[in-house]
Scaffold this motif. Structure first.
Motif, PDB file in Angstrom:
ATOM      1  N   ALA A  30       8.076   0.403 -13.467  1.00 35.62           N
ATOM      2  CA  ALA A  30       6.791  -0.306 -13.504  1.00 35.62           C
ATOM      3  C   ALA A  30       6.948  -1.699 -14.107  1.00 35.62           C
ATOM      4  O   ALA A  30       6.364  -2.661 -13.611  1.00 35.62           O
ATOM      5  N   LYS A  31       7.748  -1.814 -15.153  1.00 36.16           N
ATOM      6  CA  LYS A  31       7.978  -3.125 -15.764  1.00 36.16           C
ATOM      7  C   LYS A  31       8.739  -4.051 -14.818  1.00 36.16           C
ATOM      8  O   LYS A  31       8.393  -5.218 -14.662  1.00 36.16           O
ATOM      9  N   LYS A  32       9.757  -3.517 -14.173  1.00 35.99           N
ATOM     10  CA  LYS A  32      10.589  -4.328 -13.278  1.00 35.99           C
ATOM     11  C   LYS A  32       9.779  -4.876 -12.103  1.00 35.99           C
ATOM     12  O   LYS A  32       9.935  -6.033 -11.718  1.00 35.99           O
ATOM     13  N   TYR A  33       8.918  -4.034 -11.520  1.00 34.75           N
ATOM     14  CA  TYR A  33       8.180  -4.417 -10.317  1.00 34.75           C
ATOM     15  C   TYR A  33       6.703  -4.719 -10.577  1.00 34.75           C
ATOM     16  O   TYR A  33       5.934  -4.834  -9.635  1.00 34.75           O
ATOM     17  N   GLN A  34       6.327  -4.830 -11.842  1.00 36.43           N
ATOM     18  CA  GLN A  34       4.934  -5.106 -12.226  1.00 36.43           C
ATOM     19  C   GLN A  34       3.980  -4.108 -11.566  1.00 36.43           C
ATOM     20  O   GLN A  34       3.003  -4.471 -10.917  1.00 36.43           O
ATOM     21  N   GLY A  35       4.279  -2.846 -11.768  1.00 37.67           N
ATOM     22  CA  GLY A  35       3.512  -1.772 -11.132  1.00 37.67           C
ATOM     23  C   GLY A  35       2.141  -1.550 -11.745  1.00 37.67           C
ATOM     24  O   GLY A  35       1.990  -1.473 -12.960  1.00 37.67           O
ATOM     25  N   VAL A  36       1.155  -1.473 -10.879  1.00 37.12           N
ATOM     26  CA  VAL A  36      -0.208  -1.117 -11.261  1.00 37.12           C
ATOM     27  C   VAL A  36      -0.642  -0.035 -10.277  1.00 37.12           C
ATOM     28  O   VAL A  36      -0.756  -0.291  -9.077  1.00 37.12           O
ATOM     29  N   VAL A  37      -0.831   1.174 -10.782  1.00 35.33           N
ATOM     30  CA  VAL A  37      -1.171   2.310  -9.927  1.00 35.33           C
ATOM     31  C   VAL A  37      -2.507   2.884 -10.368  1.00 35.33           C
ATOM     32  O   VAL A  37      -2.712   3.159 -11.542  1.00 35.33           O
ATOM     33  N   LYS A  38      -3.386   3.054  -9.421  1.00 32.97           N
ATOM     34  CA  LYS A  38      -4.698   3.658  -9.674  1.00 32.97           C
ATOM     35  C   LYS A  38      -4.737   4.967  -8.896  1.00 32.97           C
ATOM     36  O   LYS A  38      -4.584   4.982  -7.679  1.00 32.97           O
ATOM     37  N   ALA A  39      -4.947   6.055  -9.606  1.00 35.20           N
ATOM     38  CA  ALA A  39      -5.031   7.369  -8.973  1.00 35.20           C
ATOM     39  C   ALA A  39      -6.420   7.950  -9.202  1.00 35.20           C
ATOM     40  O   ALA A  39      -6.964   7.847 -10.300  1.00 35.20           O
ATOM     41  N   THR A  40      -6.982   8.514  -8.146  1.00 36.66           N
ATOM     42  CA  THR A  40      -8.297   9.146  -8.243  1.00 36.66           C
ATOM     43  C   THR A  40      -8.272  10.464  -7.494  1.00 36.66           C
ATOM     44  O   THR A  40      -7.549  10.612  -6.505  1.00 36.66           O
ATOM     45  N   VAL A  41      -9.059  11.408  -7.956  1.00 33.93           N
ATOM     46  CA  VAL A  41      -9.180  12.678  -7.250  1.00 33.93           C
ATOM     47  C   VAL A  41      -9.943  12.409  -5.960  1.00 33.93           C
ATOM     48  O   VAL A  41     -10.994  11.770  -5.956  1.00 33.93           O
ATOM     49  N   ALA A  42      -9.384  12.870  -4.850  1.00 30.95           N
ATOM     50  CA  ALA A  42      -9.978  12.625  -3.537  1.00 30.95           C
ATOM     51  C   ALA A  42     -11.325  13.328  -3.409  1.00 30.95           C
ATOM     52  O   ALA A  42     -11.556  14.377  -4.008  1.00 30.95           O
ATOM     53  N   LYS A  43     -12.199  12.710  -2.611  1.00 28.83           N
ATOM     54  CA  LYS A  43     -13.487  13.317  -2.285  1.00 28.83           C
ATOM     55  C   LYS A  43     -13.583  13.461  -0.777  1.00 28.83           C
ATOM     56  O   LYS A  43     -13.121  12.589  -0.043  1.00 28.83           O
ATOM     57  N   PRO A  44     -14.178  14.546  -0.304  1.00 23.63           N
ATOM     58  CA  PRO A  44     -14.347  14.718   1.138  1.00 23.63           C
ATOM     59  C   PRO A  44     -15.197  13.587   1.715  1.00 23.63           C
ATOM     60  O   PRO A  44     -15.977  12.957   0.987  1.00 23.63           O
ATOM     61  N   PRO A  45     -15.082  13.322   3.010  1.00 22.24           N
ATOM     62  CA  PRO A  45     -15.827  12.223   3.632  1.00 22.24           C
ATOM     63  C   PRO A  45     -17.338  12.288   3.403  1.00 22.24           C
ATOM     64  O   PRO A  45     -17.993  11.264   3.310  1.00 22.24           O
ATOM     65  N   GLY A 104     -18.834  13.009   0.781  1.00 25.92           N
ATOM     66  CA  GLY A 104     -19.173  12.683  -0.591  1.00 25.92           C
ATOM     67  C   GLY A 104     -19.496  13.891  -1.446  1.00 25.92           C
ATOM     68  O   GLY A 104     -20.096  13.775  -2.495  1.00 25.92           O
ATOM     69  N   GLU A 105     -19.077  15.058  -0.984  1.00 28.81           N
ATOM     70  CA  GLU A 105     -19.336  16.266  -1.765  1.00 28.81           C
ATOM     71  C   GLU A 105     -18.475  16.282  -3.031  1.00 28.81           C
ATOM     72  O   GLU A 105     -17.910  15.273  -3.393  1.00 28.81           O
TER      73      GLU A 105
END
Length: 94
Positions: A41-56, A58-59
């Motif tokens: 992450a430091k070498k490549y300036q990593g920024v990762v955003k993870a979210t729990v998926a929601k069905p289309p 919106g449930e």
């Protein structure tokens, strides 16, 4: 979310994630983030955003309890993650 991090604040992000983990999984997370994720992450300036998926529709989030006991639970989550680093996104688009 334990899979989200920003190279500018790795210590804070990883500490927040560890505070939600227990036992051997917390230990493995600590080892992996220290030896693999943080240096990359430091070498490549990593920024990762993870979210729990929601069905289309919106449930409720795409999550399920696989098993549970009075002192532990196994949960299955479907997770969406953003690309990792500006450099990797540029390479992917060429």
């Amino acid at each position: 979310m334990i899979l989200s991090y920003d190279y500018r604040r790795l210590d804070r992000d990883f500490a927040a994630a560890r505070s939600r983990l227990t036992g051997s999984f917390r230990d493995e997370y600590q080892r992996t983030t220290a030896t693999v994720v943080a240096p990359t992450a430091k070498k490549y300036q990593g920024v990762v955003k993870a979210t729990v998926a929601k069905p289309p529709g919106g449930e409720a989030p795409a999550a399920s309890v696989v098993s549970a006991s009075p002192d532990s639970a196994v949960v299955l989550l479907f997770v969406n993650r953003s690309p990792g680093a500006p450099r990797s996104r540029a390479l992917a688009s060429t």
